[in-house]
Write a protein that holds these residues in place. Sequence first.
Motif, PDB file in Angstrom:
ATOM      1  N   ILE A  25      33.103  36.524  52.427  1.00  0.00           N
ATOM      2  CA  ILE A  25      34.352  36.265  51.731  1.00  0.00           C
ATOM      3  C   ILE A  25      34.481  37.247  50.585  1.00  0.00           C
ATOM      4  CG2 ILE A  25      34.409  33.797  52.299  1.00  0.00           C
ATOM      5  CD1 ILE A  25      33.395  33.259  49.454  1.00  0.00           C
ATOM      6  N   SER A  26      35.687  37.354  50.054  1.00  0.00           N
ATOM      7  CA  SER A  26      35.904  38.189  48.883  1.00  0.00           C
ATOM      8  C   SER A  26      35.993  37.297  47.649  1.00  0.00           C
ATOM      9  CB  SER A  26      37.200  38.983  49.026  1.00  0.00           C
ATOM     10  OG  SER A  26      37.460  39.699  47.833  1.00  0.00           O
ATOM     11  N   LEU A  27      35.040  37.451  46.745  1.00  0.00           N
ATOM     12  CA  LEU A  27      34.987  36.581  45.580  1.00  0.00           C
ATOM     13  C   LEU A  27      36.210  36.683  44.695  1.00  0.00           C
ATOM     14  CD1 LEU A  27      31.333  36.664  44.240  1.00  0.00           C
ATOM     15  CD2 LEU A  27      32.570  34.738  45.224  1.00  0.00           C
ATOM     16  N   ASP A  28      36.921  37.778  44.764  1.00  0.00           N
ATOM     17  CA  ASP A  28      38.084  37.957  43.899  1.00  0.00           C
ATOM     18  C   ASP A  28      39.108  36.846  44.083  1.00  0.00           C
ATOM     19  OD1 ASP A  28      38.102  41.609  44.057  1.00  0.00           O
ATOM     20  OD2 ASP A  28      37.006  40.198  42.793  1.00  0.00           O
ATOM     21  N   ALA A  29      39.134  36.230  45.229  1.00  0.00           N
ATOM     22  CA  ALA A  29      40.129  35.203  45.526  1.00  0.00           C
ATOM     23  C   ALA A  29      39.556  33.792  45.466  1.00  0.00           C
ATOM     24  CB  ALA A  29      40.734  35.451  46.896  1.00  0.00           C
ATOM     25  N   TYR A  30      38.320  33.658  44.985  1.00  0.00           N
ATOM     26  CA  TYR A  30      37.637  32.380  45.018  1.00  0.00           C
ATOM     27  C   TYR A  30      37.230  31.929  43.629  1.00  0.00           C
ATOM     28  CZ  TYR A  30      37.103  32.232  50.089  1.00  0.00           C
ATOM     29  OH  TYR A  30      37.338  32.142  51.439  1.00  0.00           O
ATOM     30  N   ALA A  31      37.317  30.639  43.391  1.00  0.00           N
ATOM     31  CA  ALA A  31      36.696  30.059  42.201  1.00  0.00           C
ATOM     32  C   ALA A  31      35.191  30.030  42.428  1.00  0.00           C
ATOM     33  CB  ALA A  31      37.204  28.641  41.969  1.00  0.00           C
ATOM     34  N   ILE A  32      34.437  30.197  41.362  1.00  0.00           N
ATOM     35  CA  ILE A  32      32.985  30.198  41.478  1.00  0.00           C
ATOM     36  C   ILE A  32      32.389  29.221  40.472  1.00  0.00           C
ATOM     37  CG2 ILE A  32      32.836  32.541  42.338  1.00  0.00           C
ATOM     38  CD1 ILE A  32      32.078  33.449  39.520  1.00  0.00           C
ATOM     39  N   GLY A  33      31.218  28.734  40.797  1.00  0.00           N
ATOM     40  CA  GLY A  33      30.590  27.796  39.882  1.00  0.00           C
ATOM     41  C   GLY A  33      29.091  27.806  40.006  1.00  0.00           C
ATOM     42  N   ARG A  65      25.358  29.468  24.987  1.00  0.00           N
ATOM     43  CA  ARG A  65      24.065  29.989  25.470  1.00  0.00           C
ATOM     44  C   ARG A  65      24.178  30.623  26.860  1.00  0.00           C
ATOM     45  NH1 ARG A  65      20.025  26.577  26.487  1.00  0.00           N
ATOM     46  NH2 ARG A  65      21.367  24.784  27.003  1.00  0.00           N
ATOM     47  N   PHE A  66      25.047  30.088  27.687  1.00  0.00           N
ATOM     48  CA  PHE A  66      25.184  30.573  29.064  1.00  0.00           C
ATOM     49  C   PHE A  66      26.516  31.304  29.232  1.00  0.00           C
ATOM     50  CE2 PHE A  66      22.403  27.177  31.411  1.00  0.00           C
ATOM     51  CZ  PHE A  66      21.367  27.437  30.535  1.00  0.00           C
ATOM     52  N   THR A  67      26.524  32.291  30.133  1.00  0.00           N
ATOM     53  CA  THR A  67      27.747  33.024  30.429  1.00  0.00           C
ATOM     54  C   THR A  67      27.861  33.239  31.931  1.00  0.00           C
ATOM     55  OG1 THR A  67      27.612  34.212  28.317  1.00  0.00           O
ATOM     56  CG2 THR A  67      29.082  35.105  29.997  1.00  0.00           C
ATOM     57  N   ILE A  68      28.991  32.862  32.481  1.00  0.00           N
ATOM     58  CA  ILE A  68      29.247  33.072  33.909  1.00  0.00           C
ATOM     59  C   ILE A  68      30.064  34.353  34.073  1.00  0.00           C
ATOM     60  CG2 ILE A  68      31.387  31.719  33.916  1.00  0.00           C
ATOM     61  CD1 ILE A  68      30.612  30.721  36.715  1.00  0.00           C
ATOM     62  N   SER A  69      29.780  35.071  35.147  1.00  0.00           N
ATOM     63  CA  SER A  69      30.550  36.274  35.417  1.00  0.00           C
ATOM     64  C   SER A  69      30.472  36.601  36.903  1.00  0.00           C
ATOM     65  CB  SER A  69      30.025  37.462  34.592  1.00  0.00           C
ATOM     66  OG  SER A  69      28.690  37.757  34.942  1.00  0.00           O
ATOM     67  N   ARG A  70      31.305  37.524  37.315  1.00  0.00           N
ATOM     68  CA  ARG A  70      31.266  37.960  38.702  1.00  0.00           C
ATOM     69  C   ARG A  70      31.423  39.465  38.762  1.00  0.00           C
ATOM     70  NH1 ARG A  70      36.035  35.017  41.458  1.00  0.00           N
ATOM     71  NH2 ARG A  70      36.498  34.070  39.459  1.00  0.00           N
ATOM     72  N   ASP A  71      30.809  40.065  39.745  1.00  0.00           N
ATOM     73  CA  ASP A  71      30.991  41.479  40.042  1.00  0.00           C
ATOM     74  C   ASP A  71      31.766  41.544  41.355  1.00  0.00           C
ATOM     75  OD1 ASP A  71      30.711  44.126  41.036  1.00  0.00           O
ATOM     76  OD2 ASP A  71      28.872  44.391  39.861  1.00  0.00           O
ATOM     77  N   GLY A  72      33.068  41.807  41.262  1.00  0.00           N
ATOM     78  CA  GLY A  72      33.916  41.793  42.440  1.00  0.00           C
ATOM     79  C   GLY A  72      33.492  42.769  43.516  1.00  0.00           C
ATOM     80  N   PRO A  73      33.343  44.042  43.178  1.00  0.00           N
ATOM     81  CA  PRO A  73      32.964  45.029  44.208  1.00  0.00           C
ATOM     82  C   PRO A  73      31.636  44.707  44.895  1.00  0.00           C
ATOM     83  CG  PRO A  73      33.815  46.134  42.283  1.00  0.00           C
ATOM     84  CD  PRO A  73      33.672  44.679  41.916  1.00  0.00           C
ATOM     85  N   ASN A  75      30.398  41.621  45.040  1.00  0.00           N
ATOM     86  CA  ASN A  75      30.451  40.235  45.534  1.00  0.00           C
ATOM     87  C   ASN A  75      29.244  39.419  45.075  1.00  0.00           C
ATOM     88  OD1 ASN A  75      32.801  39.465  46.855  1.00  0.00           O
ATOM     89  ND2 ASN A  75      31.722  38.939  48.735  1.00  0.00           N
ATOM     90  N   ILE A  76      28.968  39.500  43.786  1.00  0.00           N
ATOM     91  CA  ILE A  76      27.834  38.775  43.214  1.00  0.00           C
ATOM     92  C   ILE A  76      28.317  37.928  42.042  1.00  0.00           C
ATOM     93  CG2 ILE A  76      25.591  38.962  42.073  1.00  0.00           C
ATOM     94  CD1 ILE A  76      25.155  41.594  43.506  1.00  0.00           C
ATOM     95  N   ILE A  77      27.777  36.743  41.932  1.00  0.00           N
ATOM     96  CA  ILE A  77      28.042  35.837  40.820  1.00  0.00           C
ATOM     97  C   ILE A  77      26.804  35.835  39.938  1.00  0.00           C
ATOM     98  CG2 ILE A  77      28.592  33.471  40.174  1.00  0.00           C
ATOM     99  CD1 ILE A  77      29.457  33.049  43.130  1.00  0.00           C
ATOM    100  N   TYR A  78      27.020  35.814  38.634  1.00  0.00           N
ATOM    101  CA  TYR A  78      25.898  35.788  37.706  1.00  0.00           C
ATOM    102  C   TYR A  78      25.998  34.584  36.773  1.00  0.00           C
ATOM    103  CZ  TYR A  78      25.348  40.707  39.021  1.00  0.00           C
ATOM    104  OH  TYR A  78      25.179  41.874  39.722  1.00  0.00           O
ATOM    105  N   LEU A  79      24.844  34.166  36.311  1.00  0.00           N
ATOM    106  CA  LEU A  79      24.778  33.209  35.210  1.00  0.00           C
ATOM    107  C   LEU A  79      23.718  33.716  34.244  1.00  0.00           C
ATOM    108  CD1 LEU A  79      25.860  30.496  34.095  1.00  0.00           C
ATOM    109  CD2 LEU A  79      23.812  29.421  35.082  1.00  0.00           C
ATOM    110  N   GLN A  80      24.155  34.222  33.116  1.00  0.00           N
ATOM    111  CA  GLN A  80      23.237  34.674  32.072  1.00  0.00           C
ATOM    112  C   GLN A  80      22.876  33.475  31.217  1.00  0.00           C
ATOM    113  OE1 GLN A  80      21.843  37.797  31.483  1.00  0.00           O
ATOM    114  NE2 GLN A  80      20.623  36.706  29.950  1.00  0.00           N
TER     115      GLN A  80
END
Length: 124
Positions: A25-33, A65-73, A75-80
């Motif tokens: 899937i393409s994360l750009d069009a999806y909610a992430i959690g 303390r935590f930060t959510i992010s995504r790398d669209g190109p 297709n990775i989700i991060y949680l710092q």
Amino acid sequence: QLQASGGGSVQPGGSLRLSCAVSGISLDAYAIGWFRQAPGKEREAVSCIRASGSRVFYADSVKGRFTISRDGPKNIIYLQMNSLKPDDTAVYYCATTPRVAYSALAALSSYDYWGQGTLVTVSS
């Protein structure tokens, strides 16, 4: 398919970055959690973000303390995760969904696709 990684053991005050590689899937069009489940407790939402970025949720226990992010190109989700505490010990899961109501962003039932979980242990 979602593949979570980055968990491990860390001392209180330490940091970890969780990653969730997504395929199909393409994360750009999806909610992430990111969600977590501690031993003997129910799974709970940690941080979620709508596809548009119009709403970001953080559990009160992780705000600042935590930060959510995504790398669209990529297709990775991060949680710092910084300033980790023993109470952060849990199995962490990533999840995604193509559609989520604004008010239901943090609801587990809103998410269609789940990763396998990665264990985070915070202990001295």
